[in-house]
Design a protein around this motif. Structure first.
Motif, PDB file in Angstrom:
ATOM      1  N   ASP A 248       0.489   6.099  16.212  1.00  7.44           N
ATOM      2  CA  ASP A 248       0.875   7.507  16.143  1.00  7.44           C
ATOM      3  C   ASP A 248       2.394   7.611  16.280  1.00  7.44           C
ATOM      4  OD1 ASP A 248       0.007  10.511  16.418  1.00  7.44           O
ATOM      5  OD2 ASP A 248       1.452  10.153  18.018  1.00  7.44           O
ATOM      6  N   LEU A 249       3.015   8.374  15.395  1.00  7.41           N
ATOM      7  CA  LEU A 249       4.480   8.470  15.400  1.00  7.41           C
ATOM      8  C   LEU A 249       5.004   9.035  16.720  1.00  7.41           C
ATOM      9  CD1 LEU A 249       5.285   9.711  11.773  1.00  7.41           C
ATOM     10  CD2 LEU A 249       5.949   7.533  12.818  1.00  7.41           C
TER      11      LEU A 249
ATOM     12  N   GLY B 254       3.219   6.655   4.220  1.00  4.28           N
ATOM     13  CA  GLY B 254       3.937   5.731   3.337  1.00  4.28           C
ATOM     14  C   GLY B 254       4.333   6.432   2.053  1.00  4.28           C
ATOM     15  N   GLY B 255       5.421   5.949   1.444  1.00  5.39           N
ATOM     16  CA  GLY B 255       5.846   6.470   0.151  1.00  5.39           C
ATOM     17  C   GLY B 255       6.414   7.868   0.185  1.00  5.39           C
ATOM     18  N   LEU B 256       6.918   8.319   1.329  1.00  4.26           N
ATOM     19  CA  LEU B 256       7.452   9.680   1.423  1.00  4.26           C
ATOM     20  C   LEU B 256       8.930   9.767   1.073  1.00  4.26           C
ATOM     21  CD1 LEU B 256       5.776  10.847   4.776  1.00  4.26           C
ATOM     22  CD2 LEU B 256       4.950  11.172   2.447  1.00  4.26           C
TER      23      LEU B 256
ATOM     24  N   LYS C  66       7.713   2.204   7.549  1.00  3.27           N
ATOM     25  CA  LYS C  66       6.268   2.374   7.457  1.00  3.27           C
ATOM     26  C   LYS C  66       5.901   3.813   7.097  1.00  3.27           C
ATOM     27  CE  LYS C  66       4.765  -1.724   8.286  1.00  3.27           C
ATOM     28  NZ  LYS C  66       3.979  -2.471   7.283  1.00  3.27           N
ATOM     29  N   THR C  67       6.822   4.730   7.373  1.00  3.02           N
ATOM     30  CA  THR C  67       6.564   6.135   7.065  1.00  3.02           C
ATOM     31  C   THR C  67       7.043   6.512   5.661  1.00  3.02           C
ATOM     32  OG1 THR C  67       6.817   6.685   9.412  1.00  3.02           O
ATOM     33  CG2 THR C  67       6.959   8.502   7.845  1.00  3.02           C
TER      34      THR C  67
ATOM     35  N   LEU D 280       2.497   5.785  -1.589  1.00  2.01           N
ATOM     36  CA  LEU D 280       1.924   7.018  -1.103  1.00  2.01           C
ATOM     37  C   LEU D 280       0.398   6.910  -1.098  1.00  2.01           C
ATOM     38  CD1 LEU D 280       2.410   9.992  -0.252  1.00  2.01           C
ATOM     39  CD2 LEU D 280       2.183  10.602  -2.672  1.00  2.01           C
ATOM     40  N   GLN D 281      -0.224   7.238   0.046  1.00  5.43           N
ATOM     41  CA  GLN D 281      -1.683   7.166   0.180  1.00  5.43           C
ATOM     42  C   GLN D 281      -2.257   8.587   0.144  1.00  5.43           C
ATOM     43  OE1 GLN D 281      -2.976   3.990   3.096  1.00  5.43           O
ATOM     44  NE2 GLN D 281      -0.878   4.275   3.832  1.00  5.43           N
TER      45      GLN D 281
END
Length: 963
Positions: free
Chosen positions: A302-303, A381-383, A459-460, A465-466
């Protein structure tokens, strides 16, 4: 240091957040405005004001104010603004303004509980300002605990969530536990120094180590600091506090509340720095917390959990630096002293940097949660391409946290390495090579810091992108959400390239506040922060951190640490939960053992303790005398009254009905009234008569809900304990009265009251003067207790019973209040005139009470008796129609008048509840004495009338019941 008196502004700084919080509920009448826009100007204005104070503080001119609060206890409300408190005040107000701005866009104006949210936030802001500005340790402690209470309310903002309630309770239990320990430490300091003033304690700090209480005081105070600043092993509350809304986490858990312990350690460094125990405890606790928090941060999915443990780690870093900085005291007067102040400089600089990068990162996490619906790293991911501005803010904040150039975190991290290497150069306290553990531990913790910083960013925002795992399609946040974090990370760049903006203006004055009490007068220092120092060992340590961090980050990706679930056993959290459950089970068993539900048992416990404790004290004290030689003989009238009183009291247990028992009890009370008349005590006689009258009516109202009294034959083992307890209480009370009259070692205080009643308070009625002036505190608390009791009675009746039902469950037929209405025409006719006479007499008693028999208390009872007579003659509804007032509101108004009058003395720099009086020439009346005590008495009058009638009307049949 010069001191300037600036009491108006400093007191407004503390007061304004609480005043604004009190007015927040009124904003419900402004539905088109977001409450945050009303709150935002306050922290912004305070921040701008304190910026203007930087030149004077930098020049050594501190601000100080004090006024007496409880002088007999040494508790004064003294506010002191120096370099250290200025640094923290700017953090509190500056971050407060940015967090409020962020919250306006984060929380909708229609959000549930939006007004309480800002009320709690303002309460916390005011409490934190009180902590860092208070010079008196007791006042500081009061604000300290208020931060725990307000943070509890903020963490539990989403109170319907079980985890929010759990996190709030956990944070409060741990921090309040530490606060109580700190409170004990403060009192030990007072015993040693005779003062609660921090400045005065610092002035005599050199003589304190000789006291046996010095080390316990140090340990207890450190316990309070460690729990508040989440140091190992008390850190466990902080990760669970992440259940709070993100603005709360950004404010409390990165920049302010968790820094309170840091502030306390820094502030009391001049007192304890010369002790080796202080050096080792603060330094090693900080280092352990630093490494542990950094390692745990890597394991979080968790961030906010990652940021929570990173906050723990960074707090440990700052704490360890303050511990190392205290080593300067070992070299006072030597060249090495200034050498060790580098650690304190690094601590203060990193304090600023941490607020900047951690506050911005918490806001970034809030944006991610807001735009994607999740904070789970396994789903993100992929943001990077979808949220480029947010990514840039996160990159700068994370790189600054990791200590990478060209950001300000790099500078404070280099200073951190320097301090760790410096401590290795000298063999403090004959430790041999053990000092080498500090730079090694610092380097290892920095590697972990680098890794979790990279996890946070890449990682964020990196990878793919999921979409399937997200609740909604992410997009860039609106400008309002981005404004505050962008401003914060901009400071990370500005402080890196222009460090003198803070080094000379903020850090150097703060350093002076900490070390002026530690270093010798000849020790001087200047804060100098530079971006580049050449190819130093610190640079090579940084290169090593990057290299090892990259390798560990790559390994971390393959080991899939985030997919591991902790077992939850044999952890500190498990120990906390188990201890709490054990306490709850034990307390439940203990409580069930004596809480049987029987009022008789409870009275047996109370009276047995009363008898045993007091009789033991009377028997064990050799100086007790029960002689009656000096008492006056009984007159015929006194003998007759006492005989009637005894007969009435003896008849109570043999009464065949409750009405008879009430009348016999009332007879006892009226005989006491006659004794007061015989002894020429009109005030007491009037009071006793009114109380007895109202009590009899109240008992009659209560007993009408009970079934018919049945006399049953009771066994001897039931009656015998009652007889023993009754005789024991009677004998004990009699002996106490005789002992008090016959063997008091003190001169009667009555002589003082008789002499000073008029000279000091301007009143000739000694009884009333005692109630509203000399013992005004007692009276104030008594009417508060009465008010609370009346509200409790009202609440119990209305919560327990449905409208139209009695306690037995039977529905009222018609108007319940009519049962008390008399059908006697003579009583109704006479009461019309009698009520008017009683009310007029009650007003006379109120206004004449300062110099003649009477006063607010007696006048209120007389007014209540008139209203009760009206109720008996004409019914409860008549009272409501003739006087359609809310008596609960009257109680509140009375309490408010009493408190405001008592607090008005502060305006004149006088102690609480100080009254003034004087003689004035008034038209028609001529020479007239006016006293502020009459205003206080008015509050007593309204409160007592409100309490009495609230109870009478509630028990006698409230309007709600008859609807």
């Amino acid at each position: 240091m010069k001191e300037e008196e600036c009491w108006t502004v400093l007191h407004l700084v503390i007061l304004l957040p609480f005043v604004l919080a009190a007015f927040i509920p009124l904003t419900k009448y402004l539905p088109r405005f977001h409450v945050g826009w009303i709150v935002l100007p306050l922290p912004a204005a305070l921040f701008l004001y304190f910026l203007t104070r930087i030149p004077s503080i930098q020049a050594g001119s501190n601000l100080m104010t004090s006024f007496s609060w409880m002088p007999s206890l040494g508790v004064d409300i003294t506010l002191y603004l120096d370099g250290l408190s200025l640094l923290f005040v700017l953090l509190i107000t500056g971050m407060g303004a940015l967090v409020v701005l962020y919250s306006i866009y984060y929380l909708s104006k229609h959000s549930e509980g939006i007004r309480p949210f800002y009320m709690y936030l303002l309460m916390f802001m005011g409490a934190m300002l009180g902590v860092v500005l208070s010079d008196n340790l007791m006042v500081l402690y009061g604000f300290w605990e208020l931060t725990s209470i307000s943070s509890f309310l903020l963490i539990a903002f989403w109170h319907r969530r079980e985890r929010s309630r759990y996190g709030a309770m956990k944070s409060m239990l741990i921090t309040v536990f530490g606060g109580l320990a700190m409170f004990a430490g403060f009192n030990l300091l007072y015993v040693m120094t005779g003062t609660y003033s921090i400045r005065e304690i610092v002035a005599v700090a050199g003589s304190l180590p000789g006291y046996s209480m010095f080390i316990p005081a140090m340990l207890l105070i450190l316990l309070g600091a460690f729990t508040k600043s989440a140091q190992f092993p008390f850190h466990i509350w902080l990760p669970d506090a992440m259940e709070a809304p993100t603005p709360v986490s950004a404010y409390l858990h990165s920049a302010t509340m968790v820094k309170a312990g840091i502030y306390l350690v820094a502030r009391l460094t001049p007192v304890f720095a010369g002790q080796s125990g202080w050096f080792w405890l603060v330094s090693l606790t900080g280092m352990v917390t630093l490494i542990y928090g950094a390692f745990k941060a890597i394991n979080q999915s968790d961030l906010k959990g990652l940021l929570a443990y990173s906050t723990i780690s960074q707090l440990g870093l700052i704490m360890s630096l303050l511990g190392l900085g205290s080593a300067a005291s070992f070299f006072a007067g030597k060249e090495e002293a200034v050498f060790y102040t580098m650690a304190t400089t690094a601590a203060l600089f990193h304090l600023l940097n941490h607020a900047v990068f951690k506050g911005s990162l918490f806001m970034v996490v809030g944006i991610i949660d807001h735009e994607t619906g999740t904070r789970d790293l396994r789903k993100l991911g992929g943001l990077m391409s979808l949220m480029p501005i947010t990514f840039s803010v996160a990159l700068i904040g994370a790189f600054s946290m990791a200590g990478l150039p060209p950001f300000s975190g790099f500078l404070s991290k280099e200073m951190f390495f320097t301090a760790m290497l410096n401590i290795r150069e000298f063999d403090i306290l004959n430790t041999g090579s053990w000092m080498g553990i500090f730079p090694v531990a610092a380097w290892l913790a920095s590697v972990f810091t680098f890794v979790y910083s990279m996890i946070l960013v890449f990682k964020t925002f990196g990878g793919k992108l999921q979409k399937a795992k997200l609740d909604k399609m992410p997009h860039e946040a609106p400008l309002g959400l981005l404004l505050s974090p962008v401003m914060l990370v901009s400071l990370a760049v500005v402080f890196a390239f222009f460090p003198k903006l803070v080094s000379n203006s903020l850090i150097e004055p703060a350093m002076a506040s900490i070390h002026n009490g530690v270093l010798a007068p000849e020790d001087t220092f200047e804060v100098s922060i530079h971006f580049w120092h050449g190819w130093t060992p610190e640079i090579f340590m940084t290169i090593g951190v990057i290299a090892a961090g990259v390798l560990l980050y790559r390994s971390y990706s393959r080991l899939r640490v985030l997919d591991r679930k902790p077992s939850g056993r044999k952890t500190l959290n498990h120990l906390y939960d188990g201890s709490l459950q054990l306490l709850e089970r034990g307390s439940k068993r203990l409580t069930n053992a004596y809480m049987t539900g029987s009022n008789r048992h409870y009275l047996l416990y109370i009276f047995s303790f009363f008898i045993i404790a007091l009789l033991a004290a009377l028997i064990g004290e050799p100086g007790i005398s029960f002689g009656m030689d000096h008492y006056a003989p009984l007159s015929l009238y006194e003998t007759a009254v006492i005989a009637v009183m005894l007969l009435a009291a003896f008849a109570v247990p043999f009464a065949k009905s409750r009405v008879s028992a009430i009348l016999f009890t009332g007879c006892v009370g009226y005989m006491v009234t006659l004794l007061f008349v015989i002894f020429r005590a009109p005030d007491l006689a009037l009071t006793q008569m009114m109380i007895e009258t109202v009590s009899v009516i109240l008992f009659l109202l209560c007993f009408r809900y009970l079934p018919k009294l049945k006399k049953e034959k009771e066994r001897l083992r039931f009656k015998l304990p009652n007889l023993i307890i009754a005789l024991g209480v009677g004998i004990t009370t009699t002996l106490i009265a005789l002992a008090a009259m016959g063997s008091s070692p003190f001169e009667p205080i009555s002589e003082f009251f008789l002499k000073e009643s008029y000279n000091s308070a301007g009143g000739k009625n000694v009884v009333n003067v005692i109630l509203v002036d000399f013992r005004g505190f007692d009276t104030l608390f008594e009417i508060m207790v009465l008010g609370i009791a009346s509200m409790a009675i009202y609440g119990l009746i209305h919560l327990r019973m449905e409208p139209g039902q009695t306690e037995s469950g039977k529905v009222h037929s018609g108007n319940s209040a009519l049962r008390l209405r008399s059908n006697d025409v003579i009583l109704q006719t006479m009461s019309k005139g009698i009520v008017l006479i009683i009310l007029t007499f009650s007003l006379y008693l109120f206004f004449a009470g300062h110099n003649h028999p009477g006063g607010g208390f007696i006048g209120a009872l007389m007014t209540s008796a008139a209203l009760v007579l009206m109720a008996v003659a004409f019914g409860m509804d008549t009272v409501r129609k003739v006087l359609p007032v809310n008596y609960r509101l009257i109680t509140g108004v009375g309490l408010l008048i009493a408190i405001v009058t008592a607090s008005g003395s502060f305006i004149f720099n006088a102690p609480f509840l100080s009254h003034a009086f004087g003689h004035f020439q008034l038209p028609i009346l001529g020479d007239t004495e006016l006293a502020t005590a009459v205003l206080f008495d008015l509050g007593v009058y309204l409160a007592v009338v409100g309490v009495t009638m609230n109870i009478i009307l509630s028990i006698g049949g409230d309007k709600q019941w008859n609807s």
